[in-house]
Motif scaffolding. Sequence first.
Motif, PDB file in Angstrom:
ATOM      1  N   HIS A 134       0.806  -1.221   0.000  1.00 42.95           N
ATOM      2  CA  HIS A 134       0.000   0.000   0.000  1.00 42.95           C
ATOM      3  C   HIS A 134       0.841   1.274   0.000  1.00 42.95           C
ATOM      4  N   ASP A 135       2.114   1.178   0.370  1.00 43.31           N
ATOM      5  CA  ASP A 135       2.974   2.363   0.354  1.00 43.31           C
ATOM      6  C   ASP A 135       3.409   2.743  -1.061  1.00 43.31           C
ATOM      7  N   LEU A 136       3.146   1.878  -2.014  1.00 44.12           N
ATOM      8  CA  LEU A 136       3.473   2.135  -3.413  1.00 44.12           C
ATOM      9  C   LEU A 136       2.187   2.336  -4.203  1.00 44.12           C
ATOM     10  N   LYS A 137       2.265   3.111  -5.269  1.00 43.85           N
ATOM     11  CA  LYS A 137       1.095   3.324  -6.123  1.00 43.85           C
ATOM     12  C   LYS A 137       0.890   2.113  -7.031  1.00 43.85           C
ATOM     13  N   THR A 138      -0.321   1.577  -7.046  1.00 43.49           N
ATOM     14  CA  THR A 138      -0.635   0.480  -7.951  1.00 43.49           C
ATOM     15  C   THR A 138      -0.822   1.012  -9.367  1.00 43.49           C
ATOM     16  N   VAL A 139      -0.010   0.530 -10.280  1.00 37.84           N
ATOM     17  CA  VAL A 139      -0.136   0.905 -11.688  1.00 37.84           C
ATOM     18  C   VAL A 139      -1.028  -0.091 -12.414  1.00 37.84           C
ATOM     19  N   GLU A 140      -0.788  -1.384 -12.162  1.00 32.41           N
ATOM     20  CA  GLU A 140      -1.560  -2.427 -12.843  1.00 32.41           C
ATOM     21  C   GLU A 140      -1.378  -3.752 -12.114  1.00 32.41           C
ATOM     22  N   ILE A 141      -2.465  -4.492 -11.983  1.00 31.33           N
ATOM     23  CA  ILE A 141      -2.401  -5.878 -11.524  1.00 31.33           C
ATOM     24  C   ILE A 141      -3.330  -6.694 -12.419  1.00 31.33           C
ATOM     25  N   ARG A 142      -2.794  -7.719 -13.029  1.00 30.93           N
ATOM     26  CA  ARG A 142      -3.572  -8.568 -13.927  1.00 30.93           C
ATOM     27  C   ARG A 142      -2.991  -9.977 -13.918  1.00 30.93           C
ATOM     28  N   LYS A 143      -3.728 -10.918 -14.473  1.00 33.50           N
ATOM     29  CA  LYS A 143      -3.158 -12.236 -14.695  1.00 33.50           C
ATOM     30  C   LYS A 143      -2.175 -12.167 -15.862  1.00 33.50           C
ATOM     31  N   MET A 144      -1.114 -12.958 -15.770  1.00 31.70           N
ATOM     32  CA  MET A 144      -0.220 -13.059 -16.915  1.00 31.70           C
ATOM     33  C   MET A 144      -0.985 -13.657 -18.093  1.00 31.70           C
ATOM     34  N   ARG A 145      -0.533 -13.327 -19.273  1.00 27.62           N
ATOM     35  CA  ARG A 145      -1.132 -13.909 -20.482  1.00 27.62           C
ATOM     36  C   ARG A 145      -0.518 -15.280 -20.731  1.00 27.62           C
ATOM     37  N   ASP A 146      -1.355 -16.236 -21.107  1.00 29.21           N
ATOM     38  CA  ASP A 146      -0.855 -17.561 -21.460  1.00 29.21           C
ATOM     39  C   ASP A 146      -0.085 -17.478 -22.774  1.00 29.21           C
ATOM     40  N   MET A 147       1.156 -17.953 -22.756  1.00 30.51           N
ATOM     41  CA  MET A 147       1.990 -17.948 -23.944  1.00 30.51           C
ATOM     42  C   MET A 147       2.208 -19.383 -24.411  1.00 30.51           C
ATOM     43  N   GLU A 148       2.200 -19.579 -25.698  1.00 35.06           N
ATOM     44  CA  GLU A 148       2.399 -20.905 -26.267  1.00 35.06           C
ATOM     45  C   GLU A 148       3.844 -21.369 -26.045  1.00 35.06           C
ATOM     46  N   PRO A 149       4.069 -22.689 -25.993  1.00 30.67           N
ATOM     47  CA  PRO A 149       5.426 -23.209 -25.755  1.00 30.67           C
ATOM     48  C   PRO A 149       6.454 -22.709 -26.770  1.00 30.67           C
ATOM     49  N   GLU A 150       6.020 -22.479 -28.003  1.00 35.66           N
ATOM     50  CA  GLU A 150       6.958 -22.030 -29.034  1.00 35.66           C
ATOM     51  C   GLU A 150       7.220 -20.526 -28.987  1.00 35.66           C
ATOM     52  N   SER A 151       6.540 -19.820 -28.081  1.00 38.16           N
ATOM     53  CA  SER A 151       6.724 -18.379 -27.961  1.00 38.16           C
ATOM     54  C   SER A 151       8.109 -18.059 -27.402  1.00 38.16           C
ATOM     55  N   SER A 152       8.576 -16.864 -27.667  1.00 39.02           N
ATOM     56  CA  SER A 152       9.857 -16.403 -27.125  1.00 39.02           C
ATOM     57  C   SER A 152       9.678 -15.719 -25.769  1.00 39.02           C
ATOM     58  N   GLN A 153       8.463 -15.799 -25.223  1.00 37.03           N
ATOM     59  CA  GLN A 153       8.173 -15.211 -23.919  1.00 37.03           C
ATOM     60  C   GLN A 153       7.505 -16.249 -23.016  1.00 37.03           C
ATOM     61  N   PHE A 154       7.638 -16.043 -21.705  1.00 44.76           N
ATOM     62  CA  PHE A 154       6.980 -16.917 -20.737  1.00 44.76           C
ATOM     63  C   PHE A 154       5.740 -16.241 -20.191  1.00 44.76           C
ATOM     64  N   GLY A 155       4.659 -16.985 -20.095  1.00 43.49           N
ATOM     65  CA  GLY A 155       3.449 -16.434 -19.504  1.00 43.49           C
ATOM     66  C   GLY A 155       2.450 -17.523 -19.187  1.00 43.49           C
ATOM     67  N   THR A 156       1.793 -17.394 -18.037  1.00 46.19           N
ATOM     68  CA  THR A 156       0.751 -18.329 -17.642  1.00 46.19           C
ATOM     69  C   THR A 156      -0.267 -17.603 -16.772  1.00 46.19           C
ATOM     70  N   SER A 157      -1.532 -17.850 -17.008  1.00 46.14           N
ATOM     71  CA  SER A 157      -2.591 -17.195 -16.237  1.00 46.14           C
ATOM     72  C   SER A 157      -2.700 -17.740 -14.819  1.00 46.14           C
ATOM     73  N   ALA A 158      -1.831 -18.695 -14.462  1.00 41.70           N
ATOM     74  CA  ALA A 158      -1.776 -19.177 -13.079  1.00 41.70           C
ATOM     75  C   ALA A 158      -0.963 -18.230 -12.196  1.00 41.70           C
ATOM     76  N   LEU A 159      -0.417 -17.171 -12.815  1.00 38.02           N
ATOM     77  CA  LEU A 159       0.351 -16.180 -12.079  1.00 38.02           C
ATOM     78  C   LEU A 159      -0.256 -14.803 -12.263  1.00 38.02           C
ATOM     79  N   LEU A 160      -0.171 -13.982 -11.223  1.00 43.19           N
ATOM     80  CA  LEU A 160      -0.517 -12.567 -11.313  1.00 43.19           C
ATOM     81  C   LEU A 160       0.731 -11.769 -11.689  1.00 43.19           C
ATOM     82  N   ALA A 161       0.535 -10.720 -12.478  1.00 43.86           N
ATOM     83  CA  ALA A 161       1.602  -9.770 -12.789  1.00 43.86           C
ATOM     84  C   ALA A 161       1.189  -8.423 -12.223  1.00 43.86           C
ATOM     85  N   ALA A 162       2.045  -7.860 -11.379  1.00 43.26           N
ATOM     86  CA  ALA A 162       1.718  -6.596 -10.714  1.00 43.26           C
ATOM     87  C   ALA A 162       2.822  -5.577 -10.946  1.00 43.26           C
ATOM     88  N   LEU A 163       2.412  -4.329 -11.136  1.00 41.63           N
ATOM     89  CA  LEU A 163       3.343  -3.235 -11.343  1.00 41.63           C
ATOM     90  C   LEU A 163       2.981  -2.096 -10.396  1.00 41.63           C
TER      91      LEU A 163
END
Length: 238
Positions: A202-231
């Motif tokens: 709470h001492d920091l300003k919340t910019v964004e909190i969302r679920k990660m996007r699911d990325m395909e295995p062949e993608s060059s990025q990692f992502g799964t909606s089983a994780l939250l991504a917060a900024l």
Amino acid sequence: MKETIHSYDDLLKMLDHLLKEESEFNWDNFYSDRDRKVPFFENHPDENLVEYIEKKRIKAGKALELGCGPGRNAIYMAGNGFHVDAVDQSEEGLAWAKERATEHGIQVNFIQSNIFDLGIEESAYDLVYDSGCFHHIPPHRRMGYIDLVKKALKPGGFFALTCFVLGGELGGAAITDFEVYRSRSMRGGLGFTEEKLKEIFHDLKTVEIRKMRDMEPESSQFGTSALLAALFKNETME
């Protein structure tokens, strides 16, 4: 281990020991088998981190990664203009990370340390990044973790993390902080909600909190909606 509590630090160490007795997990053993079918063993950065940088939501500067493992995010940040200090307590994980950095011709300052033993310069970092470390932090260490993040960040700096969704398919124990100590277990890692993360940071300003996007295995990025991504952003003035 001495069994008399004289200080707050003694109390923390006692609680560490209480939980460790029931834990047989070893990060060096985990990283020693590089052929494990673990999605985040691939040298692919988190999709949210890529978005922050490609869309210039976060500009290149000095970055601190907490729990860097085999270095996939640290290497990505360094390859995009960041000066990176990347911390992990696993010797095996860091050895792998250093090999990867060398292969890519990337310079990263890898540091083997428990994050709570880390000596850092105050207000030195434009970005503190954590991919999967926070949900393994026991509740009694959470205040120290928050203090570390706040100490590290420059005014206007960003803190970003990914962590288990509450009751997610990859983990995310739906238990209270008290239950961690009643059962002497974090059950593989604690789960969080958007509301809980806002409450904790709470001492920091919340910019964004969302679920990660699911990325395909062949993608060059990692992502799964089983994780939250917060900024979050540090809006403290100098």
